[in-house]
Design a protein around this motif. Sequence first.
Motif, short mmCIF file in Angstrom:
data_model
loop_
_atom_site.label_atom_id
_atom_site.label_comp_id
_atom_site.label_asym_id
_atom_site.label_seq_id
_atom_site.Cartn_x
_atom_site.Cartn_y
_atom_site.Cartn_z
N ALA A 44 0.85 -1.22 0.10
CA ALA A 44 -0.09 0.06 0.10
C ALA A 44 0.75 1.29 0.06
CB ALA A 44 -0.92 0.01 1.30
N LEU A 45 2.01 1.39 0.73
CA LEU A 45 2.81 2.38 0.79
C LEU A 45 3.57 2.75 -0.61
CD1 LEU A 45 4.09 4.53 2.54
CD2 LEU A 45 6.24 2.83 3.22
N LEU A 46 4.04 1.58 -1.18
CA LEU A 46 4.62 1.35 -2.66
C LEU A 46 3.57 2.17 -3.51
CD1 LEU A 46 7.01 0.79 -4.20
CD2 LEU A 46 6.26 -1.30 -4.67
N THR A 47 2.43 1.64 -3.53
CA THR A 47 1.35 1.83 -4.49
C THR A 47 0.99 3.63 -4.17
OG1 THR A 47 0.42 -0.26 -4.59
CG2 THR A 47 -0.98 1.70 -5.23
N GLY A 48 0.91 3.84 -3.08
CA GLY A 48 0.34 5.48 -2.59
C GLY A 48 1.67 6.26 -3.10
N MET A 53 4.04 10.22 -6.93
CA MET A 53 4.92 10.56 -7.76
C MET A 53 4.47 11.03 -9.33
SD MET A 53 8.56 8.73 -8.93
CE MET A 53 7.57 7.14 -9.65
N ALA A 54 3.26 10.27 -9.57
CA ALA A 54 2.92 10.15 -10.79
C ALA A 54 2.08 11.53 -11.19
CB ALA A 54 1.97 9.09 -11.23
N LEU A 55 1.28 11.87 -9.86
CA LEU A 55 0.75 13.13 -9.88
C LEU A 55 1.64 14.47 -9.87
CD1 LEU A 55 -2.26 12.08 -7.52
CD2 LEU A 55 -2.49 12.40 -9.95
N LEU A 61 5.63 9.32 -19.22
CA LEU A 61 6.54 8.40 -18.76
C LEU A 61 6.37 7.65 -17.44
CD1 LEU A 61 9.75 10.29 -20.21
CD2 LEU A 61 8.50 8.55 -21.33
N VAL A 62 5.67 8.26 -16.72
CA VAL A 62 5.33 7.77 -15.12
C VAL A 62 3.82 7.63 -15.18
CG1 VAL A 62 5.57 8.28 -12.49
CG2 VAL A 62 7.43 9.21 -14.35
N PRO A 63 3.26 6.77 -15.67
CA PRO A 63 1.72 6.59 -15.51
C PRO A 63 1.09 6.40 -14.15
CG PRO A 63 2.77 4.60 -16.24
CD PRO A 63 3.92 5.56 -16.24
N GLY A 64 0.09 6.66 -13.96
CA GLY A 64 -0.43 6.51 -12.68
C GLY A 64 -1.10 4.80 -12.26
N VAL A 65 -1.39 4.86 -11.06
CA VAL A 65 -1.85 3.56 -10.67
C VAL A 65 -2.81 2.92 -11.46
CG1 VAL A 65 -2.70 2.08 -8.73
CG2 VAL A 65 -1.03 3.66 -8.27
N ASP A 66 -3.89 3.98 -11.78
CA ASP A 66 -5.14 3.55 -12.46
C ASP A 66 -4.79 3.03 -13.92
OD1 ASP A 66 -4.16 6.04 -13.17
OD2 ASP A 66 -6.18 6.80 -13.43
N ALA A 67 -3.74 3.85 -14.41
CA ALA A 67 -3.43 3.45 -15.92
C ALA A 67 -2.71 2.15 -15.84
CB ALA A 67 -2.49 4.50 -16.44
N ILE A 68 -1.87 1.96 -14.91
CA ILE A 68 -1.21 0.43 -14.79
C ILE A 68 -2.28 -0.54 -14.42
CG2 ILE A 68 0.55 -0.66 -13.63
CD1 ILE A 68 1.96 1.81 -12.96
N ALA A 69 -3.36 -0.26 -13.78
CA ALA A 69 -4.22 -1.34 -13.31
C ALA A 69 -5.05 -1.87 -14.59
CB ALA A 69 -4.97 -0.67 -12.16
N SER A 70 -5.44 -0.69 -15.50
CA SER A 70 -6.10 -1.07 -16.52
C SER A 70 -5.30 -2.00 -17.51
CB SER A 70 -6.65 0.40 -17.44
OG SER A 70 -7.26 1.35 -16.44
#
Length: 282
Positions: A44-48, A53-55, A61-70
């Motif tokens: 959870a800490l790594l994801t957050g 960092m993405a925001l 070049l640094v996609p957000g967690v939602d893009a990676i999850a998709s």
Amino acid sequence: MTAQTSAPVRGPHGAARTRAPAGRTRGRPPGRWQGPAAAGAFLALLTGGWQVMALALDSVLVPGVDAIASEVLRLVADPRFYSDLGVTVQRVLLGFALAFAAALVVGIAMGRSPLARRFFEPAVLIGLTVPGLVWALLCVIWFGVALINPVMAVALSSAPALTLSVYQGTRATDAQLLEMAHVYRFTTRDRLRYLWLPSLAPALFGGARLGLSLAWKVIVLVEIFGMSSGVGASINGEFAAQNVAGVLAWTVLFAAVMALVEYGVLQGLENRAGRWRKVASV
């Protein structure tokens, strides 16, 4: 069953105090779910941290967690994912089995014979210092796109670490067990089954973890450079399409497979192989 009693113990000033019953330790015992909870907290800490960092960077070049999850969901829904993953796992298992067999023979020989140790020691040291990228490139050059290419690359990168673990475990084997096997005239097969493998179990599992981690890295490099199938080839395709989220999605899924191997296979086998130690310590 016998009841456990508390025995008085004299303190440094002569005061009597009570010794805790055998088998009990001070403090609260670790909870059953503390391990998974700690791992979940780290993830959870790594994801957050990645999302922050993405925001902050606001870059493609640094996609957000939602893009990676998709991208993860897209890959999981694609049948090709399972075929590529199966091909890569097969190559890793074949190469690791070859490395394991060679390391078991060479490592025990090095631990038992000074001459064998001096003979094989340079090969082990060279194997430990050669980068996995070099093995991948050499195997692509030597063997082309044949199955032996990834198998040999995995074996060459994993065998030195496995051999070193087996050698150290052999050196730590109880000399009295070796003497007993000699007195009772154990055959080579019986010594391997009843003496060496149980005694070397901790070293073998430690070496297996290190060897598998090296194998996963090398197999991806081999598949990127010289194969048209497998996880590495798919990652190369995502890179060619400049899909950073796709590359990271493959990385996440690859890490999930490694976690499944570690927690679902290796730890279970290690606990089963070490049951005799727990029984002997009771």
